[in-house]
Structure formats: C-alpha cells, structure tokens
Enzyme design. Structure first.
Site, PDB file in Angstrom:
ATOM      1  N   CYS A 107       0.815  -1.206   0.000  1.00 28.77           N
ATOM      2  CA  CYS A 107       0.000   0.000   0.000  1.00 28.77           C
ATOM      3  C   CYS A 107       0.859   1.271   0.000  1.00 28.77           C
ATOM      4  O   CYS A 107       1.669   1.478  -0.893  1.00 28.77           O
ATOM      5  CB  CYS A 107      -0.966  -0.062   1.174  1.00 28.77           C
ATOM      6  SG  CYS A 107      -2.345   1.093   1.104  1.00 28.77           S
ATOM      7  N   HIS A 108       0.698   2.122   1.010  1.00 28.92           N
ATOM      8  CA  HIS A 108       1.446   3.372   1.094  1.00 28.92           C
ATOM      9  C   HIS A 108       2.817   3.214   1.740  1.00 28.92           C
ATOM     10  O   HIS A 108       3.571   4.175   1.853  1.00 28.92           O
ATOM     11  CB  HIS A 108       0.639   4.418   1.887  1.00 28.92           C
ATOM     12  CG  HIS A 108      -0.507   4.991   1.121  1.00 28.92           C
ATOM     13  ND1 HIS A 108      -1.698   4.320   0.965  1.00 28.92           N
ATOM     14  CD2 HIS A 108      -0.643   6.162   0.454  1.00 28.92           C
ATOM     15  CE1 HIS A 108      -2.518   5.053   0.241  1.00 28.92           C
ATOM     16  NE2 HIS A 108      -1.909   6.175  -0.081  1.00 28.92           N
TER      17      HIS A 108
END
Length: 182
Positions: A107-108
């Site tokens: 993800c991030h």
C-alpha cells in the site's frame, strides 16, 4: 508452507497503520515459525486506523537491522506519512537493503522506501496514488497484485494480502538477495 523457524522479522509501523496489512503478514510469518517484532518510532504500543493495538518491542532509533532476517512495512496513509518523516525509521529500512535482506511493503508503505532512496531502478507496485511518486523516484511502477524484485516484495491493497504473504514467506526463506541493494 515454508518453514521460517529461527527467523526474526521486523515490522516497522506507527499509529495509523492499515490494521490488516500488519495483522495478516504478522500471522503468516509467525505461523511459518518466525518471530515477529514490532519496531516503531515511539511509544509502548501503536494503534491502527481501525483500532488494532500492537505492543512495540523496540524503538526505531535503537533497532539494528543486523538483528533481523527481513523487514515488513504495512501501509496506511498516516502511518507511512509519519514514518517517512522519521530519520531513524528511514535509516532502519535502508539498512535492510544495504544488507541485501528481504523487504515486504504494501500500500502506502513504499513512501518510506522513496525517502530511503532504495527504489531507483526497481520494479514495484503500491496503492495506485503512489504511482507518480515511485516513478519520480526512479522505480518502474506496475499494477499487479504482487511484485517480486530481488527480495523486494510489494503489493497494492489489503485485497492482495494472500499473494503478498505467500511471496514474503518465500523471499524470507530464500534469505539474502544479491540484487537487493540501497
């Protein structure tokens, strides 16, 4: 499932992590026999954006990558944004690349890898909003459920966790990767 008995896996996160992106890989590596330890910039515990609380085993300022076999970086916008502003966390993550050790990021979480300067020339995936950030840092961004590039395992979202977990375990079992570098 591959046996990770005797392996020590560092998970690096802070408040605001994506709960499932910590708990699912944590369960996967511990079920495979590894010891998982939570590393964070501060505090005795951290809390995910959906309420999961995780005890902190060691602070990033004192943690040493030499004590671990691999690193896992959960996502979560707030988590990743705070980690990329913490010099000790950046240095801790970069040390895994310098030692050619496996790193899983979802993800991030790759915002931290951009700050560490370790994505140039690497193929990686992430949450789609990081595509331009990763390309600007020199990475080749692809939209796939899981990407493996010389010990660097990346995925996009919680939906990708089954594939991410399987590849993280596989790469940890393989050990150091000569192509994993800072």
């Amino acid at each position: 499932m591959t046996d990770l008995t005797g392996k020590r896996i560092a998970f690096l996160a802070t408040n605001g992590f994506e709960d499932s992106e910590l708990t699912s890989p944590w369960a996967a590596v511990t079920n495979a026999g590894a010891a998982a330890l939570m590393i964070a910039p501060e505090g005795d515990s951290i809390e995910g954006k959906n309420g999961h609380t995780q005890d902190v085993d060691e602070l990033s300022a004192s943690a040493n990558a030499d004590s671990f076999d691999a690193l896992v970086l959960p996502g979560g916008v707030v988590n990743a944004d705070h980690l990329r502003m913490d010099e000790a966390s950046i240095a801790f993550a970069k040390a895994f690349f310098e030692a050619s050790k496996p790193v899983g990021v979802i993800c991030h979480g790759s915002w931290l890898l951009i700050e560490a300067g370790v994505v140039d020339g690497r193929t990686i995936t992430s949450y789609p909003s990081l595509k331009t950030d990763l390309k600007n840092a020199g990475a080749e961004w692809v939209d796939e459920e899981v990407v493996v590039d010389q010990g660097l395992v990346s995925s996009r979202t919680p939906d990708d966790l089954p594939a991410f977990n399987a590849k993280v375990i596989e790469e940890i079992a393989e050990g150091a990767h000569a192509g994993q570098h800072a």
